[in-house]
Design an enzyme around this catalytic site. Structure first.
Site, PDB file in Angstrom:
ATOM      1  N   ASP A  33     -31.815  34.431  30.447  1.00  0.00           N
ATOM      2  CA  ASP A  33     -32.488  34.665  29.174  1.00  0.00           C
ATOM      3  C   ASP A  33     -32.737  36.170  29.038  1.00  0.00           C
ATOM      4  O   ASP A  33     -32.403  36.951  29.938  1.00  0.00           O
ATOM      5  CB  ASP A  33     -33.809  33.893  29.087  1.00  0.00           C
ATOM      6  CG  ASP A  33     -34.065  33.373  27.676  1.00  0.00           C
ATOM      7  OD1 ASP A  33     -34.002  34.184  26.727  1.00  0.00           O
ATOM      8  OD2 ASP A  33     -34.336  32.168  27.511  1.00  0.00           O
ATOM      9  N   TYR A 154     -26.103  31.541  10.355  1.00  0.00           N
ATOM     10  CA  TYR A 154     -26.357  30.582  11.433  1.00  0.00           C
ATOM     11  C   TYR A 154     -25.373  29.421  11.382  1.00  0.00           C
ATOM     12  O   TYR A 154     -24.739  29.081  12.399  1.00  0.00           O
ATOM     13  CB  TYR A 154     -27.790  30.065  11.336  1.00  0.00           C
ATOM     14  CG  TYR A 154     -28.161  29.075  12.413  1.00  0.00           C
ATOM     15  CD1 TYR A 154     -28.371  29.500  13.718  1.00  0.00           C
ATOM     16  CD2 TYR A 154     -28.305  27.719  12.131  1.00  0.00           C
ATOM     17  CE1 TYR A 154     -28.714  28.598  14.720  1.00  0.00           C
ATOM     18  CE2 TYR A 154     -28.652  26.810  13.114  1.00  0.00           C
ATOM     19  CZ  TYR A 154     -28.855  27.257  14.410  1.00  0.00           C
ATOM     20  OH  TYR A 154     -29.188  26.354  15.400  1.00  0.00           O
ATOM     21  N   LYS A 158     -22.353  28.422  14.275  1.00  0.00           N
ATOM     22  CA  LYS A 158     -22.344  27.132  14.955  1.00  0.00           C
ATOM     23  C   LYS A 158     -21.084  26.323  14.624  1.00  0.00           C
ATOM     24  O   LYS A 158     -20.524  25.646  15.500  1.00  0.00           O
ATOM     25  CB  LYS A 158     -23.602  26.349  14.601  1.00  0.00           C
ATOM     26  CG  LYS A 158     -24.891  26.977  15.127  1.00  0.00           C
ATOM     27  CD  LYS A 158     -24.873  27.129  16.646  1.00  0.00           C
ATOM     28  CE  LYS A 158     -26.223  27.567  17.185  1.00  0.00           C
ATOM     29  NZ  LYS A 158     -26.248  27.673  18.669  1.00  0.00           N
TER      30      LYS A 158
END
Length: 260
Positions: A33, A154, A158
């Protein structure tokens, strides 16, 4: 026998829930992360992606059993282009050689039911061509546009990642090497990324009008974790190139029987 997993986006949300589940089951997790994890890197940059591979190689001793490319952003910005698509692809491709020694190698990405929403053709073309410079430029154009246009970033990242999974899963590098490559497409999950949509009853009502989830409604990340854990387990030997919608029925409501 314990397995070694690499999970990006492991410090919160679905990634954290999956890491916790796997550790509870006795497996080893190398979390990735921006901060607060075993490997702290920025997947928006080429440097961060290269460092990810090197650090995982060091920590794992050069061998892992599964990759969960889960890290992502949901902001209407060009950074979302860098992380959601190029960061995910770099994670899967960069760590693929480390799967070679596993008796049951597995890989999965987290996409989204938002892949069903309107996308941007120019951004899609640049993404699937692997042209990060052009994709980032188009992302910046969209970011500077009206909100309804910027919000396509977004969904486009995806949808493009889903198509990358489909295009590559059956190739010699993946299926030919005995590595099932798949993806999950969650609906609205209670995570820090979706707080603006889930923190109040009014917000929940509004998002469910856009994302219908007749089975159970908005859910907790642990539910997605169970699916990720199965897809990357030894039990999943033959799923290849599938995008599994775990969305409470959004895909069914929106697309009906169009997949047939």
């Amino acid at each position: 026998m314990p397995r070694t997993y690499v999970i990006t986006g492991a410090a919160s949300g679905i990634g954290l829930a999956t890491a916790d589940l796997l550790v509870e089951r006795g497996d080893r997790v190398i979390g990735v992360d921006l901060a607060g994890s075993d490997v702290n890197v920025d997947l928006a940059s080429a440097t961060g992606r290269a460092e990810l591979v090197e650090r995982v190689r060091e920590l794992s001793g050069g061998a892992i059993d599964a990759v969960i490319a889960n890290a992502g952003l949901a902001t209407p910005t060009a950074a979302t282009v860098a992380v959601n698509y190029f960061g995910a692809v770099a994670t899967l491709e960069g760590l693929r050689p480390l799967l070679a020694g596993s008796p049951a190698p597995r890989a999965v990405a987290t996409v989204s039911m938002a892949s069903l929403f309107p996308t941007d053709d120019a951004l899609t073309e640049a993404l699937l061509a692997g042209n990060e410079e052009a994709a980032m430029a188009r992302g910046a154009e969209l970011e500077a546009s009206a909100p309804e246009v910027a919000n396509r970033i977004y969904a486009t990242t995806k949808a493009a990642l889903s198509r990358w999974i489909r295009r590559n899963a059956a190739t010699p590098d993946w299926a030919g090497a005995g590595i099932p490559l798949n993806a999950i497409a969650p609906g609205v999950v209670v995570t820090p990324m979706t707080e603006q949509y889930t923190s109040t009853e009014e917000a929940r009502t509004a998002i469910l009008e856009m994302v219908p989830m007749p089975l159970g409604g908005i859910f907790e990340p642990r539910d997605a974790a169970y699916l990720l854990a199965w897809l990357t387990s030894e039990e999943n030997g033959h799923l290849c190139g599938q995008v599994v919608f775990i969305d409470g029925g959004s895909d069914v409501v929106i697309r009906g029987d169009s997949t047939w």
